[in-house]
Design a protein around this motif. Structure first.
Motif, PDB file in Angstrom:
ATOM      1  N   HIS A   1       0.837  -1.197   0.000  1.00  0.00           N
ATOM      2  CA  HIS A   1       0.000   0.000   0.000  1.00  0.00           C
ATOM      3  C   HIS A   1       0.876   1.253   0.000  1.00  0.00           C
ATOM      4  N   PHE A   2       0.385   2.293  -0.640  1.00  0.00           N
ATOM      5  CA  PHE A   2       1.079   3.571  -0.611  1.00  0.00           C
ATOM      6  C   PHE A   2       0.057   4.698  -0.723  1.00  0.00           C
ATOM      7  N   VAL A   3       0.460   5.879  -0.324  1.00  0.00           N
ATOM      8  CA  VAL A   3      -0.398   7.061  -0.392  1.00  0.00           C
ATOM      9  C   VAL A   3      -0.079   7.818  -1.674  1.00  0.00           C
ATOM     10  N   ASN A   4      -1.095   8.067  -2.469  1.00  0.00           N
ATOM     11  CA  ASN A   4      -0.885   8.796  -3.723  1.00  0.00           C
ATOM     12  C   ASN A   4      -0.873  10.298  -3.433  1.00  0.00           C
ATOM     13  N   GLN A   5       0.323  10.837  -3.363  1.00  0.00           N
ATOM     14  CA  GLN A   5       0.487  12.264  -3.093  1.00  0.00           C
ATOM     15  C   GLN A   5       1.127  12.983  -4.285  1.00  0.00           C
ATOM     16  N   PHE A   6       0.916  12.401  -5.470  1.00  0.00           N
ATOM     17  CA  PHE A   6       1.617  12.890  -6.646  1.00  0.00           C
ATOM     18  C   PHE A   6       0.699  13.550  -7.669  1.00  0.00           C
ATOM     19  N   ARG A   7      -0.600  13.520  -7.450  1.00  0.00           N
ATOM     20  CA  ARG A   7      -1.527  14.095  -8.431  1.00  0.00           C
ATOM     21  C   ARG A   7      -1.434  15.620  -8.435  1.00  0.00           C
ATOM     22  N   ILE A   8      -1.401  16.190  -9.639  1.00  0.00           N
ATOM     23  CA  ILE A   8      -1.361  17.648  -9.803  1.00  0.00           C
ATOM     24  C   ILE A   8      -2.768  18.104 -10.179  1.00  0.00           C
ATOM     25  N   GLU A   9      -3.405  18.862  -9.321  1.00  0.00           N
ATOM     26  CA  GLU A   9      -4.774  19.305  -9.600  1.00  0.00           C
ATOM     27  C   GLU A   9      -4.823  20.202 -10.829  1.00  0.00           C
ATOM     28  N   SER A  10      -3.884  21.121 -10.923  1.00  0.00           N
ATOM     29  CA  SER A  10      -3.847  22.002 -12.086  1.00  0.00           C
ATOM     30  C   SER A  10      -2.439  22.567 -12.252  1.00  0.00           C
ATOM     31  N   VAL A  11      -1.876  22.392 -13.441  1.00  0.00           N
ATOM     32  CA  VAL A  11      -0.560  22.955 -13.730  1.00  0.00           C
ATOM     33  C   VAL A  11      -0.697  24.473 -13.824  1.00  0.00           C
ATOM     34  N   PRO A  12       0.123  25.228 -13.105  1.00  0.00           N
ATOM     35  CA  PRO A  12       0.017  26.688 -13.149  1.00  0.00           C
ATOM     36  C   PRO A  12       0.020  27.222 -14.585  1.00  0.00           C
ATOM     37  N   LEU A  13      -0.869  28.145 -14.871  1.00  0.00           N
ATOM     38  CA  LEU A  13      -1.053  28.802 -16.163  1.00  0.00           C
ATOM     39  C   LEU A  13      -1.631  27.834 -17.213  1.00  0.00           C
ATOM     40  N   LEU A  14      -0.955  26.724 -17.438  1.00  0.00           N
ATOM     41  CA  LEU A  14      -1.403  25.796 -18.477  1.00  0.00           C
ATOM     42  C   LEU A  14      -2.765  25.186 -18.145  1.00  0.00           C
ATOM     43  N   GLY A  15      -3.017  24.967 -16.860  1.00  0.00           N
ATOM     44  CA  GLY A  15      -4.281  24.362 -16.461  1.00  0.00           C
ATOM     45  C   GLY A  15      -5.488  25.243 -16.698  1.00  0.00           C
ATOM     46  N   SER A  16      -5.271  26.538 -16.865  1.00  0.00           N
ATOM     47  CA  SER A  16      -6.385  27.464 -17.069  1.00  0.00           C
ATOM     48  C   SER A  16      -6.695  27.711 -18.543  1.00  0.00           C
ATOM     49  N   ILE A  17      -5.941  27.088 -19.447  1.00  0.00           N
ATOM     50  CA  ILE A  17      -6.213  27.220 -20.883  1.00  0.00           C
ATOM     51  C   ILE A  17      -7.542  26.540 -21.199  1.00  0.00           C
ATOM     52  N   PRO A  18      -8.435  27.201 -21.914  1.00  0.00           N
ATOM     53  CA  PRO A  18      -9.723  26.573 -22.236  1.00  0.00           C
ATOM     54  C   PRO A  18      -9.546  25.256 -22.982  1.00  0.00           C
ATOM     55  N   VAL A  19     -10.334  24.280 -22.654  1.00  0.00           N
ATOM     56  CA  VAL A  19     -10.400  22.958 -23.283  1.00  0.00           C
ATOM     57  C   VAL A  19      -9.087  22.186 -23.107  1.00  0.00           C
ATOM     58  N   ILE A  20      -7.992  22.661 -23.695  1.00  0.00           N
ATOM     59  CA  ILE A  20      -6.720  21.934 -23.614  1.00  0.00           C
ATOM     60  C   ILE A  20      -6.265  21.795 -22.167  1.00  0.00           C
ATOM     61  N   GLY A  21      -6.449  22.853 -21.401  1.00  0.00           N
ATOM     62  CA  GLY A  21      -6.053  22.817 -20.000  1.00  0.00           C
ATOM     63  C   GLY A  21      -6.804  21.749 -19.231  1.00  0.00           C
ATOM     64  N   ARG A  22      -8.107  21.647 -19.479  1.00  0.00           N
ATOM     65  CA  ARG A  22      -8.909  20.637 -18.798  1.00  0.00           C
ATOM     66  C   ARG A  22      -8.508  19.225 -19.200  1.00  0.00           C
ATOM     67  N   MET A  23      -8.131  19.029 -20.449  1.00  0.00           N
ATOM     68  CA  MET A  23      -7.813  17.684 -20.928  1.00  0.00           C
ATOM     69  C   MET A  23      -6.433  17.215 -20.480  1.00  0.00           C
ATOM     70  N   PHE A  24      -5.432  18.095 -20.534  1.00  0.00           N
ATOM     71  CA  PHE A  24      -4.059  17.648 -20.366  1.00  0.00           C
ATOM     72  C   PHE A  24      -3.331  18.205 -19.147  1.00  0.00           C
ATOM     73  N   PHE A  25      -3.821  19.276 -18.556  1.00  0.00           N
ATOM     74  CA  PHE A  25      -3.062  19.930 -17.488  1.00  0.00           C
ATOM     75  C   PHE A  25      -3.819  20.043 -16.176  1.00  0.00           C
ATOM     76  N   GLN A  26      -4.912  19.309 -16.039  1.00  0.00           N
ATOM     77  CA  GLN A  26      -5.620  19.219 -14.765  1.00  0.00           C
ATOM     78  C   GLN A  26      -5.762  17.752 -14.386  1.00  0.00           C
ATOM     79  N   ASN A  27      -5.714  17.482 -13.081  1.00  0.00           N
ATOM     80  CA  ASN A  27      -5.790  16.110 -12.571  1.00  0.00           C
ATOM     81  C   ASN A  27      -4.792  15.210 -13.315  1.00  0.00           C
TER      82      ASN A  27
END
Length: 317
Positions: A126-152
């Protein structure tokens, strides 16, 4: 299909696609050098086991990124060590490369289960998943592409694409890559111009092991918090991706995306509202059924290296 479902499908496909891509790239290095590598499954298992053990042991004392980097290094080194035995058997001992690879696949699972029970009392680590990135700064806020590739997402996803680019460059744009490919096509001709065939084949197999070990860790981290000694046949799927992609890096990317999408449907069919409401076992069988069908119709037309699987005898050119 709502946009939320669409974003979810793309994000999940990346989780399944990237390890396939990394491991298939590893197989590409080995087979371009002339050594068949069906041991990708065992190397993935060993790499995943060693990396997850490191994360499990140090997750309370180290933050996410440092422990992930250490785990990646350990998984890569484990893959290299395991690959050394495959290379020695196939190149020095001239053993049957299929049998050697099969032995490593069997050993990898047994090793992981045995030592997991010694270290944890069960075969589950067992291990704790502490590696997920909720949103990459700047890139995560790009419409559509940000949601697909730079969030979660995970840093390993971007690292996988980086490795694919570097690996392609090394294989096709460097002297090392040219020599490696020559050893898989015409080892006698390569030897005649001073290329050390044995050394180049060792290099190909060891690079393959490093990438397969890494791929095992990259496969487990986004989809689970438990490692039970298995990578769900992903090493064999990566081999199918390699063959389906015709031993070509660009085609491998598209093949990995295709199989990653199938795996996403198999894993998340209940959340995809437009799919028929049938047994989940059927959806879980789809990737493997498609693998068999694809290989049956494409394997004869793929351009495998000409000397793939052939033992090179320096005295016979």
């Amino acid at each position: 299909m709502t946009l939320e479902i669409f974003y979810l499908i793309i994000q999940q496909t990346m989780f399944f696609m990237v390890p396939l891509m990394i491991v298939a790239l590893g197989g590409l290095f080995s087979e371009k050098s002339g050594v068949i590598n069906i041991a990708l499954e065992g190397k993935m298992i060993m790499g995943a086991f060693s990396g997850i053990i490191v994360i499990s042991m140090f997750q309370e004392s180290l933050p996410g990124l440092p422990i992930l980097l250490i785990a990646i290094l350990v998984s890569v080194l484990t893959g290299i060590v395991v690959s050394f035995f495959h290379a020695y058997a196939a190149i020095n001992l001239r053993a049957n490369q299929i049998i050697s690879g099969t032995a490593i696949n069997m050993f990898g699972y047994a090793f992981a289960v045995y030592f997991a029970r010694i270290l944890t009392g069960t075969q589950n680590v067992h291990f704790v998943n502490q590696f997920r990135i909720e949103s990459v700064p700047l890139l995560g806020s790009i419409p559509v592409i940000g949601r697909m590739f730079f969030q979660n997402t995970y840093i390993t996803t971007f690292f996988g694409f980086f490795l694919m680019a570097v690996g392609s460059f090394v294989l096709y744009k460097t002297k090392f890559g040219l020599r490696l490919r020559a050893c898989g096509e015409h080892p006698g001709a390569a030897d005649s111009v001073g290329i050390n065939v044995v050394r180049m084949r060792y290099a190909g197999v060891l690079i393959s092991g490093a990438l397969a070990g890494l791929g095992g860790l990259v496969f487990i981290i986004p989809i689970s918090t438990i490692f039970s000694g298995s990578v769900s046949g992903y090493g064999f799927l990566a081999l199918a991706v390699l063959i389906f992609g015709g031993w070509n890096p660009i085609k491998i990317i598209f093949a990995a995306f295709f199989f990653g999408l199938l795996q996403t449907i198999a894993a998340g069919h209940s959340a995809i509202d437009f799919l028929p409401n049938i047994s989940g076992h059927f959806y879980r069988m789809i990737p493997y059924i498609v693998t068999l069908v694809v290989l049956a119709f494409t394997s004869k037309n793929t351009a495998a290296p000409k000397a793939l699987g052939e033992v090179y005898d320096k005295g016979k050119r």
